[in-house]
Scaffold this active site. Sequence first.
Site, PDB file in Angstrom:
ATOM      1  N   GLY A 168      -5.992  27.745 -27.111  1.00  0.00           N
ATOM      2  CA  GLY A 168      -4.787  26.993 -26.191  1.00  0.00           C
ATOM      3  C   GLY A 168      -5.053  25.626 -25.666  1.00  0.00           C
ATOM      4  O   GLY A 168      -4.399  24.615 -25.760  1.00  0.00           O
ATOM      5  N   THR A 169      -6.333  25.411 -25.039  1.00  0.00           N
ATOM      6  CA  THR A 169      -6.783  24.342 -24.669  1.00  0.00           C
ATOM      7  C   THR A 169      -6.867  23.354 -25.602  1.00  0.00           C
ATOM      8  O   THR A 169      -6.531  22.200 -25.373  1.00  0.00           O
ATOM      9  CB  THR A 169      -8.105  24.518 -23.867  1.00  0.00           C
ATOM     10  OG1 THR A 169      -8.144  25.670 -23.025  1.00  0.00           O
ATOM     11  CG2 THR A 169      -8.735  23.043 -22.892  1.00  0.00           C
ATOM     12  N   ASN A 200       1.229  30.389 -15.858  1.00  0.00           N
ATOM     13  CA  ASN A 200       0.198  31.169 -15.962  1.00  0.00           C
ATOM     14  C   ASN A 200      -0.118  31.847 -14.825  1.00  0.00           C
ATOM     15  O   ASN A 200      -0.461  32.893 -14.797  1.00  0.00           O
ATOM     16  CB  ASN A 200      -1.221  30.497 -16.591  1.00  0.00           C
ATOM     17  CG  ASN A 200      -1.495  29.175 -15.627  1.00  0.00           C
ATOM     18  OD1 ASN A 200      -0.595  28.319 -15.832  1.00  0.00           O
ATOM     19  ND2 ASN A 200      -2.605  29.050 -15.239  1.00  0.00           N
ATOM     20  N   GLN A 208       1.366  31.406 -22.281  1.00  0.00           N
ATOM     21  CA  GLN A 208       1.695  32.710 -21.511  1.00  0.00           C
ATOM     22  C   GLN A 208       3.042  33.195 -21.942  1.00  0.00           C
ATOM     23  O   GLN A 208       3.146  34.573 -21.835  1.00  0.00           O
ATOM     24  CB  GLN A 208       1.684  32.424 -19.971  1.00  0.00           C
ATOM     25  CG  GLN A 208       0.283  32.102 -19.416  1.00  0.00           C
ATOM     26  CD  GLN A 208      -0.467  33.156 -19.215  1.00  0.00           C
ATOM     27  OE1 GLN A 208      -0.093  34.112 -19.255  1.00  0.00           O
ATOM     28  NE2 GLN A 208      -1.729  32.905 -19.263  1.00  0.00           N
ATOM     29  N   CYS A 245     -11.130  28.354 -10.051  1.00  0.00           N
ATOM     30  CA  CYS A 245     -11.737  27.286  -9.298  1.00  0.00           C
ATOM     31  C   CYS A 245     -13.108  27.053  -9.268  1.00  0.00           C
ATOM     32  O   CYS A 245     -14.130  27.600  -9.037  1.00  0.00           O
ATOM     33  CB  CYS A 245     -11.469  27.953  -7.825  1.00  0.00           C
ATOM     34  SG  CYS A 245     -11.826  26.917  -6.546  1.00  0.00           S
TER      35      CYS A 245
HETATM   36  N1  PLP Z   1      -2.295  27.335 -21.182  1.00  0.00           N
HETATM   37  C1  PLP Z   1      -1.829  28.494 -20.425  1.00  0.00           C
HETATM   38  C2  PLP Z   1      -0.654  28.405 -19.987  1.00  0.00           C
HETATM   39  C3  PLP Z   1      -3.072  29.318 -20.251  1.00  0.00           C
HETATM   40  O1  PLP Z   1      -2.519  30.133 -19.360  1.00  0.00           O
HETATM   41  C4  PLP Z   1      -4.216  29.298 -20.658  1.00  0.00           C
HETATM   42  C5  PLP Z   1      -5.164  30.064 -20.323  1.00  0.00           C
HETATM   43  O2  PLP Z   1      -5.266  30.704 -19.575  1.00  0.00           O
HETATM   44  C6  PLP Z   1      -4.380  28.040 -21.604  1.00  0.00           C
HETATM   45  C7  PLP Z   1      -3.457  27.029 -21.823  1.00  0.00           C
HETATM   46  C8  PLP Z   1      -5.845  27.920 -22.213  1.00  0.00           C
HETATM   47  O3  PLP Z   1      -5.580  28.764 -23.342  1.00  0.00           O
HETATM   48  P1  PLP Z   1      -7.317  28.911 -24.053  1.00  0.00           P
HETATM   49  O4  PLP Z   1      -8.073  30.015 -22.980  1.00  0.00           O
HETATM   50  O5  PLP Z   1      -7.057  29.728 -25.303  1.00  0.00           O
HETATM   51  O6  PLP Z   1      -8.091  27.869 -24.271  1.00  0.00           O
END
Ligand code: PLP
Length: 394
Positions: A74-75, A164, A194, A340
């Site tokens: 996701g990142t 999240n 999410q 954090c």
């Molecule tokens: N966006 C949201 C809303 C998330 O909750 C998260 C992970 O907690 C991410 C992006 C990042 O995803 P990933 O852990 O696959 O990098």
Amino acid sequence: MSEPPLTYLDHAASAPVRPEVLEAVAPFAQDVFGHPSGSHRQGRAARRALEEAREQVAALMGARPAEVVFTAGGTEADNLAVFGVLGAAARRRPGGPTVVLSSSVEHAAVRDSCAAAAVRLTGVEHRTVGVDAHGVLDLGHLAELLDGAPGPDVALVSVMLANNEVGTVQPLAEVVALTRRLAPGAVVHTDAVQAAPWLDMREAAAGADLVAISAHKLGGPKGAGALVVREGTELDALIVGGGQEHERRGGTHNVAGAVGLATALAASAARREDEALRVGGLRDRLADGILDAVPSVTEAADRKAVLPGHCHLCFDGVDREELIVLLDAAGVCVSAGSACASGALEPSPVLSAMGVPASVARGAIRFSLGHTSTADDVERALAVVGEAVARLRA
Ligand code: PLP
């Protein structure tokens, strides 16, 4: 002393891997090892699996296969959206003003990408759109910012589908409609990481040009995700070299990751309605049980607007990290809902944006339920939370 049974209430951080995912990815850890660009039988087998996964993800996201870009989570999908759009816009208009608007409750993957883009790319400005006390986007403020920054200058609007930490679902259709009306040239991105386990992406994310998802929130493997890039959206690659994903994401494909993502998305889509009802019921029992039994607890967001698995509570007079440690000792895994990095007890930016006082945010805990959650999990948590809070307050 024997270990207490595991009570896993941190699905929003990472969900347990589904058995069907394990089964689907197993061949790619052993038998099917070829490079998916290879012309021989091993390469073809890998390529076939990759393209089948792409078709499956596309169908479940309401997209065409060519619109799915596989990423390492996701990142990366969020970074690709933000830097990809702003990079292309800055290239089109070098030095000219380019605005990115994001909600004030975005995950760090979007929040920090927007902030970094404003530093790294000449002419890029980042502005945030406020939320109300429940974390719901202020559409009036969005309209003001879309109007205020002359329409054509807004290159990107990024509003997550669901938060999240507190789980609030955003009015994405309204965000899209406002953007189309006031800044028709702007691209709309939504972080659906999410929301994907709970909402039908074909409807909930239908209007967005870019949609980010992550496998491990769905019961798939970590380090696998996708960005849906609707046809016609101008996007520069973040990772170049190799030309994969139609030049939008270079690098040898994570075939097992793509298969795992597709399988997890399909499994959660197949049970979505029943699971939302079942897990929502468990969540209500947990939240109401705690609110009834423990004094001075506040629920951060309006439960009617929150995803079924989220239960976010602030325990007055309690340090969240101490409570997490005590609950862990009792076998109950929860989190504060936001990482954090500094280790200091800074209030989360999400709670600050919602106007939650720092003294209340100090005791913020996210219980998050999902596909493996049971009534026993809830009862075990209820049996220990009150006592742990009382101990910390004493
Ligand atoms: N966006 C949201 C809303 C998330 O909750 C998260 C992970 O907690 C991410 C992006 C990042 O995803 P990933 O852990 O696959 O990098």
